[in-house]
Scaffold this motif. Structure first.
Motif, PDB file in Angstrom:
ATOM      1  N   SER A   1     -37.971  20.292 -19.224  1.00  0.00           N
ATOM      2  CA  SER A   1     -38.085  19.679 -20.551  1.00  0.00           C
ATOM      3  C   SER A   1     -36.798  18.946 -20.906  1.00  0.00           C
ATOM      4  O   SER A   1     -35.720  19.537 -20.903  1.00  0.00           O
ATOM      5  CB  SER A   1     -38.364  20.766 -21.592  1.00  0.00           C
ATOM      6  OG  SER A   1     -39.548  21.454 -21.237  1.00  0.00           O
TER       7      SER A   1
ATOM      8  N   ASP B   1     -32.711  11.754 -21.317  1.00  0.00           N
ATOM      9  CA  ASP B   1     -31.352  12.259 -21.151  1.00  0.00           C
ATOM     10  C   ASP B   1     -31.368  13.150 -19.915  1.00  0.00           C
ATOM     11  O   ASP B   1     -32.327  13.875 -19.679  1.00  0.00           O
ATOM     12  CB  ASP B   1     -30.921  13.057 -22.387  1.00  0.00           C
ATOM     13  CG  ASP B   1     -30.415  12.133 -23.482  1.00  0.00           C
ATOM     14  OD1 ASP B   1     -31.242  11.384 -24.027  1.00  0.00           O
ATOM     15  OD2 ASP B   1     -29.201  12.158 -23.762  1.00  0.00           O
ATOM     16  N   LYS B   2     -30.290  13.125 -19.117  1.00  0.00           N
ATOM     17  CA  LYS B   2     -30.361  13.710 -17.773  1.00  0.00           C
ATOM     18  C   LYS B   2     -30.449  15.229 -17.760  1.00  0.00           C
ATOM     19  O   LYS B   2     -31.024  15.807 -16.852  1.00  0.00           O
ATOM     20  CB  LYS B   2     -29.181  13.233 -16.934  1.00  0.00           C
ATOM     21  CG  LYS B   2     -27.816  13.514 -17.545  1.00  0.00           C
ATOM     22  CD  LYS B   2     -26.728  12.716 -16.812  1.00  0.00           C
ATOM     23  CE  LYS B   2     -25.408  12.787 -17.538  1.00  0.00           C
ATOM     24  NZ  LYS B   2     -24.443  11.822 -17.020  1.00  0.00           N
ATOM     25  N   TYR B   3     -29.876  15.882 -18.763  1.00  0.00           N
ATOM     26  CA  TYR B   3     -29.874  17.350 -18.770  1.00  0.00           C
ATOM     27  C   TYR B   3     -31.128  17.879 -19.457  1.00  0.00           C
ATOM     28  O   TYR B   3     -31.724  17.191 -20.269  1.00  0.00           O
ATOM     29  CB  TYR B   3     -28.635  17.874 -19.504  1.00  0.00           C
ATOM     30  CG  TYR B   3     -28.380  17.193 -20.834  1.00  0.00           C
ATOM     31  CD1 TYR B   3     -29.026  17.609 -21.990  1.00  0.00           C
ATOM     32  CD2 TYR B   3     -27.508  16.094 -20.921  1.00  0.00           C
ATOM     33  CE1 TYR B   3     -28.798  16.984 -23.209  1.00  0.00           C
ATOM     34  CE2 TYR B   3     -27.275  15.456 -22.130  1.00  0.00           C
ATOM     35  CZ  TYR B   3     -27.929  15.913 -23.267  1.00  0.00           C
ATOM     36  OH  TYR B   3     -27.710  15.284 -24.470  1.00  0.00           O
ATOM     37  N   ILE B   4     -31.539  19.109 -19.100  1.00  0.00           N
ATOM     38  CA  ILE B   4     -32.672  19.663 -19.815  1.00  0.00           C
ATOM     39  C   ILE B   4     -32.206  20.047 -21.219  1.00  0.00           C
ATOM     40  O   ILE B   4     -31.030  20.343 -21.442  1.00  0.00           O
ATOM     41  CB  ILE B   4     -33.339  20.859 -19.097  1.00  0.00           C
ATOM     42  CG1 ILE B   4     -32.536  22.141 -19.206  1.00  0.00           C
ATOM     43  CG2 ILE B   4     -33.661  20.526 -17.652  1.00  0.00           C
ATOM     44  CD1 ILE B   4     -33.345  23.348 -18.783  1.00  0.00           C
ATOM     45  N   GLY B   5     -33.104  19.973 -22.166  1.00  0.00           N
ATOM     46  CA  GLY B   5     -32.691  20.259 -23.529  1.00  0.00           C
ATOM     47  C   GLY B   5     -33.874  20.366 -24.466  1.00  0.00           C
ATOM     48  O   GLY B   5     -34.813  19.587 -24.382  1.00  0.00           O
ATOM     49  N   TYR B   6     -33.808  21.360 -25.337  1.00  0.00           N
ATOM     50  CA  TYR B   6     -34.887  21.614 -26.284  1.00  0.00           C
ATOM     51  C   TYR B   6     -34.504  21.214 -27.709  1.00  0.00           C
ATOM     52  O   TYR B   6     -35.177  21.563 -28.657  1.00  0.00           O
ATOM     53  CB  TYR B   6     -35.256  23.103 -26.255  1.00  0.00           C
ATOM     54  CG  TYR B   6     -36.016  23.518 -25.017  1.00  0.00           C
ATOM     55  CD1 TYR B   6     -37.405  23.645 -25.057  1.00  0.00           C
ATOM     56  CD2 TYR B   6     -35.375  23.772 -23.811  1.00  0.00           C
ATOM     57  CE1 TYR B   6     -38.127  24.019 -23.931  1.00  0.00           C
ATOM     58  CE2 TYR B   6     -36.084  24.153 -22.682  1.00  0.00           C
ATOM     59  CZ  TYR B   6     -37.457  24.273 -22.749  1.00  0.00           C
ATOM     60  OH  TYR B   6     -38.160  24.640 -21.624  1.00  0.00           O
ATOM     61  N   SER B   7     -33.366  20.521 -27.859  1.00  0.00           N
ATOM     62  CA  SER B   7     -32.846  20.291 -29.203  1.00  0.00           C
ATOM     63  C   SER B   7     -33.549  19.136 -29.909  1.00  0.00           C
ATOM     64  O   SER B   7     -33.324  18.896 -31.071  1.00  0.00           O
ATOM     65  CB  SER B   7     -31.350  19.973 -29.114  1.00  0.00           C
ATOM     66  OG  SER B   7     -31.171  18.855 -28.266  1.00  0.00           O
TER      67      SER B   7
ATOM     68  N   ARG C   1     -32.848  16.186 -29.500  1.00  0.00           N
ATOM     69  CA  ARG C   1     -31.702  15.362 -29.815  1.00  0.00           C
ATOM     70  C   ARG C   1     -31.088  14.919 -28.502  1.00  0.00           C
ATOM     71  O   ARG C   1     -30.990  15.726 -27.583  1.00  0.00           O
ATOM     72  CB  ARG C   1     -30.670  16.224 -30.551  1.00  0.00           C
ATOM     73  CG  ARG C   1     -30.166  15.605 -31.795  1.00  0.00           C
ATOM     74  CD  ARG C   1     -29.064  16.436 -32.351  1.00  0.00           C
ATOM     75  NE  ARG C   1     -27.881  15.595 -32.421  1.00  0.00           N
ATOM     76  CZ  ARG C   1     -26.830  15.885 -33.124  1.00  0.00           C
ATOM     77  NH1 ARG C   1     -26.761  17.020 -33.762  1.00  0.00           N
ATOM     78  NH2 ARG C   1     -25.809  15.068 -33.172  1.00  0.00           N
TER      79      ARG C   1
ATOM     80  N   SER D   1     -28.133  12.133 -26.283  1.00  0.00           N
ATOM     81  CA  SER D   1     -26.753  11.683 -26.337  1.00  0.00           C
ATOM     82  C   SER D   1     -26.669  10.195 -26.677  1.00  0.00           C
ATOM     83  O   SER D   1     -27.542   9.408 -26.303  1.00  0.00           O
ATOM     84  CB  SER D   1     -26.068  11.932 -25.001  1.00  0.00           C
ATOM     85  OG  SER D   1     -25.995  13.312 -24.754  1.00  0.00           O
ATOM     86  N   PHE D   2     -25.564   9.828 -27.331  1.00  0.00           N
ATOM     87  CA  PHE D   2     -25.432   8.459 -27.825  1.00  0.00           C
ATOM     88  C   PHE D   2     -25.333   7.427 -26.712  1.00  0.00           C
ATOM     89  O   PHE D   2     -25.785   6.298 -26.850  1.00  0.00           O
ATOM     90  CB  PHE D   2     -24.219   8.347 -28.749  1.00  0.00           C
ATOM     91  CG  PHE D   2     -24.063   6.962 -29.297  1.00  0.00           C
ATOM     92  CD1 PHE D   2     -24.967   6.475 -30.233  1.00  0.00           C
ATOM     93  CD2 PHE D   2     -23.057   6.127 -28.850  1.00  0.00           C
ATOM     94  CE1 PHE D   2     -24.864   5.184 -30.725  1.00  0.00           C
ATOM     95  CE2 PHE D   2     -22.938   4.826 -29.331  1.00  0.00           C
ATOM     96  CZ  PHE D   2     -23.836   4.366 -30.273  1.00  0.00           C
ATOM     97  N   ASN D   3     -24.750   7.814 -25.559  1.00  0.00           N
ATOM     98  CA  ASN D   3     -24.571   6.823 -24.494  1.00  0.00           C
ATOM     99  C   ASN D   3     -25.894   6.232 -24.013  1.00  0.00           C
ATOM    100  O   ASN D   3     -25.942   5.083 -23.576  1.00  0.00           O
ATOM    101  CB  ASN D   3     -23.787   7.436 -23.331  1.00  0.00           C
ATOM    102  CG  ASN D   3     -24.415   8.693 -22.782  1.00  0.00           C
ATOM    103  OD1 ASN D   3     -24.538   9.687 -23.497  1.00  0.00           O
ATOM    104  ND2 ASN D   3     -24.847   8.631 -21.547  1.00  0.00           N
TER     105      ASN D   3
ATOM    106  N   THR E   1     -29.451  25.403 -24.228  1.00  0.00           N
ATOM    107  CA  THR E   1     -30.232  24.156 -24.173  1.00  0.00           C
ATOM    108  C   THR E   1     -30.870  23.815 -25.517  1.00  0.00           C
ATOM    109  O   THR E   1     -31.426  22.739 -25.676  1.00  0.00           O
ATOM    110  CB  THR E   1     -31.337  24.239 -23.103  1.00  0.00           C
ATOM    111  OG1 THR E   1     -32.192  25.349 -23.404  1.00  0.00           O
ATOM    112  CG2 THR E   1     -30.759  24.406 -21.709  1.00  0.00           C
ATOM    113  N   TYR E   2     -30.814  24.740 -26.457  1.00  0.00           N
ATOM    114  CA  TYR E   2     -31.370  24.450 -27.783  1.00  0.00           C
ATOM    115  C   TYR E   2     -30.303  23.901 -28.740  1.00  0.00           C
ATOM    116  O   TYR E   2     -30.539  22.961 -29.475  1.00  0.00           O
ATOM    117  CB  TYR E   2     -32.025  25.709 -28.374  1.00  0.00           C
ATOM    118  CG  TYR E   2     -32.779  25.434 -29.640  1.00  0.00           C
ATOM    119  CD1 TYR E   2     -34.004  24.761 -29.610  1.00  0.00           C
ATOM    120  CD2 TYR E   2     -32.267  25.814 -30.881  1.00  0.00           C
ATOM    121  CE1 TYR E   2     -34.696  24.484 -30.772  1.00  0.00           C
ATOM    122  CE2 TYR E   2     -32.949  25.538 -32.048  1.00  0.00           C
ATOM    123  CZ  TYR E   2     -34.159  24.873 -31.996  1.00  0.00           C
ATOM    124  OH  TYR E   2     -34.842  24.577 -33.151  1.00  0.00           O
TER     125      TYR E   2
END
Ligand code: FAD
Ligand code: ZN
Lengths: 423, 94
Positions: free
Chosen positions: A263, A306-312, A314, A316-318, B73-74
């Motif tokens: 995700s 965005d390259k990393y997995i993340g559930y936020s 949100r 990154s600006f780049n 990750t959250y």
């Protein structure tokens, strides 16, 4: 509730004037809060476009109406309401083109079917090529599309410029344009209208949309699922269908199997509204960016994940900076336009950039996920084949190739990059 | 944008790094003895954690070294940084 929603209504001048005096809107549906019954034939988890389309086609094509759609937040607030609305079917491989083509055809009549204007606009979708190799790849995809009976054209830079005079086709441009594919039937569909249109129809059919109800566990005995545990208590059903996009891995855990899904945040952003200047959707694989102009005039811009997995939800600006600067190189006239807002969704990326739609190792549990960055265009088609899979306990011919076991058999459908940017 | 602490170079912008995915078990020693399902699981399955996640990063635009991070990750908060060689914690926010 029903009478307030003005059910079975087809639109007429009279009904429009009449509703003008009432305090009701489609939003009433998205705010409605049903208490679930104890038992259903089918529970669909996830009130995004895919979940609601699944419930709709279960009713329409298979006569199953004793259904609950269970949503942890409000319908259409996931990726369904966050995407950039691009629809097309010009994928490279036969399996995926046929699936997306089926969906593109369903968009044609969906406004009539739902009696709600989803604003399918065939503004055309361009995929640009910036090198000889990319031009050859794009031309190959155009040919593959034609062999699959899908409209697809290859255009030269001069021809592209006729469709959008503001594009920079100078050979010395930062991203020189060698050619592009064009699918004329591609374009945009209004994402909120899709959510509201399906919700309104489900309500009319008598399907329960249960909002603000998080599914916390699956009730499984002897590897057979027969219910769910939620915020609002346990609910039972003969069959459970999962369509939760970026949250899919949690449901696989509950079912004690594994998914090849990650995700990621996927971002998009819009500018201030400007006068009509760009009619089609323009995407570029190499610069990882795409742009279209919404009906209200905003430029809608998107990029890759965005390259990393993340559930936020949100990013990154780049990512925003890179894609925007590429779009400005392609359309120098946009350089002074101001950005209004940015946001992100939570997308479920699979290893071959193709969805997983089908049975799971748990009996009576079905999963629909892995649409990643490009599932909005497939909303009706996905619901159609998923409903068939649930009703018949086996896949429709169009989703046979998209089973979970393709990762063990090795029959991947490698659409990465080949598809002309991921949207 | 993430601000990532490289174990050698200190805090640098995310744009200098490549993401290497979750830290996983070793590559199976005898892949020939695995069933198709087991091999697929090694190749493709991911824990895809929502919460504390141990992951690999590569300082490709800097010292070109790999190291591991613990990131939520959250919330995106980076809580630990590990040296790859001995998995020793280089920085611990807690
Ligand atoms: C920025 C962005 C741009 C995009 N652009 C395009 C595009 O141009 N074209 C295109 O084709 N696709 C695009 N996509 C992809 C597309 O939006 C998705 O593939 C598609 O909308 C997925 O629909 P869905 O119904 O599966 O997911 P969602 O709409 O995300 O629905 C899943 C639902 O499940 C719910 N849920 C999760 N966990 C639980 C639980 N435990 N209990 C109950 N409910 C739960 C969530 O709250 C959510 O509402 C884009 C995506 C993003 C984020
Ligand atoms: Zn470094």
């Amino acid at each position: 509730m029903k009478s307030r929603l003005n059910t079975n209504n087809t639109y007429s001048l009279f009904s429009i004037i009449k509703s003008g005096f009432k305090k009701n809107s489609v939003l009433d549906i998205s705010m409605s809060n049903k208490t679930p019954k104890k038992n259903y034939d089918v529970i669909v988890i996830g009130g995004g476009g895919h979940g609601m389309a699944t419930a709709y086609y279960l009713a329409k094509n298979h006569g199953i109406t004793n259904i609950a759609v269970v949503e942890k937040g409000l319908i259409g607030r996931g990726n369904t309401g966050r995407n950039t609305q691009v629809v097309r079917s010009n994928y490279l491989w036969t399996e995926s083109s046929l699936l997306y083509e089926h969906s593109l055809k369903l968009w044609n009549n969906l406004s009539q079917d739902l009696n709600f204007n989803v604003m399918y606009t065939k503004r055309g979708v361009f995929s640009l090529a910036h090198s000889y190799q990319e031009a050859r790849d794009v031309a190959r995809r155009v040919t593959a599309n034609k062999l699959n009976g899908i409209d697809s054209l290859y255009l030269t830079p001069k021809e592209i410029k006729e469709y959008m005079p503001i594009i920079n086709i100078s050979p010395t441009a930062r991203y020189p344009i060698f050619g592009a594919s064009l699918q004329k039937r591609g374009g945009t569909v209004h994402h909120d209208a899709v959510a509201w249109g399906f919700a309104r129809r489900l309500n009319q059919i008598g399907i329960d949309i249960v909002q603000n109800c998080e599914v916390r566990n699956l009730i499984i005995k002897n590897n057979i699922v027969n219910g769910i545990s939620t915020d609002k208590g346990d609910i039972f059903a003969n069959k459970i269908a999962v369509a939760v996009a970026g949250s899919s891995t949690r449901f696989a855990e509950m079912g004690n199997f594994k998914l090849p899904i990650e995700s990621h945040p996927l971002q998009a952003w819009v500018s201030e509204p400007i006068k009509p200047i760009l009619n089609p959707v323009v995407m570029s694989n190499a610069v990882h960016a795409y742009v279209s102009q919404a009906e209200k005039g905003e430029l809608v811009i998107g990029a890759g994940i965005d390259k990393y997995i993340g559930y936020s939800q949100r990013g990154s600006f780049n990512v925003i900076e890179n894609a925007t600067s590429a779009i400005i190189e392609l359309f120098p006239a946009f350089s002074k336009v101001k950005l209004l807002r940015t946001w992100a969704g939570l997308v479920d990326v699979s290893p071959d950039a193709c969805p997983i739609i089908g049975n799971t190792p748990v009996k009576n549990l079905y999963i629909n996920c892995g649409w990643g960055t490009g599932g909005f265009k497939a909303t009706p088609g996905s619901g159609y084949v998923f409903a068939h899979t649930i009703a018949n306990d086996k896949p429709h011919i169009l989703n046979e190739a998209f089973s979970l076991d393709r990762f063990a058999s090795g029959k991947l459908i490698d659409e990465h990059g080949a598809a002309g940017v991921a949207h | 944008m993430l601000l990532i602490q490289c174990i050698y170079c200190g805090e640098r912008d995310e744009t200098e790094f490549d993401y290497g995915g979750e830290v996983r078990e070793q590559r199976p020693l005898e892949p020939d003895n695995l069933s198709d399902n087991e091999w697929a699981e090694f190749l493709f399955s991911r824990a895809n954690i929502n919460g504390i996640h141990v992951e690999q990063w590569f300082h490709s635009g800097g010292c070109r070294q790999w190291f591991n991070l613990e990131r939520n990750t959250y919330t995106n908060e980076i809580t630990k940084v590990f040296n790859l060689k001995n998995q020793q914690i280089i920085r611990d926010k807690n």
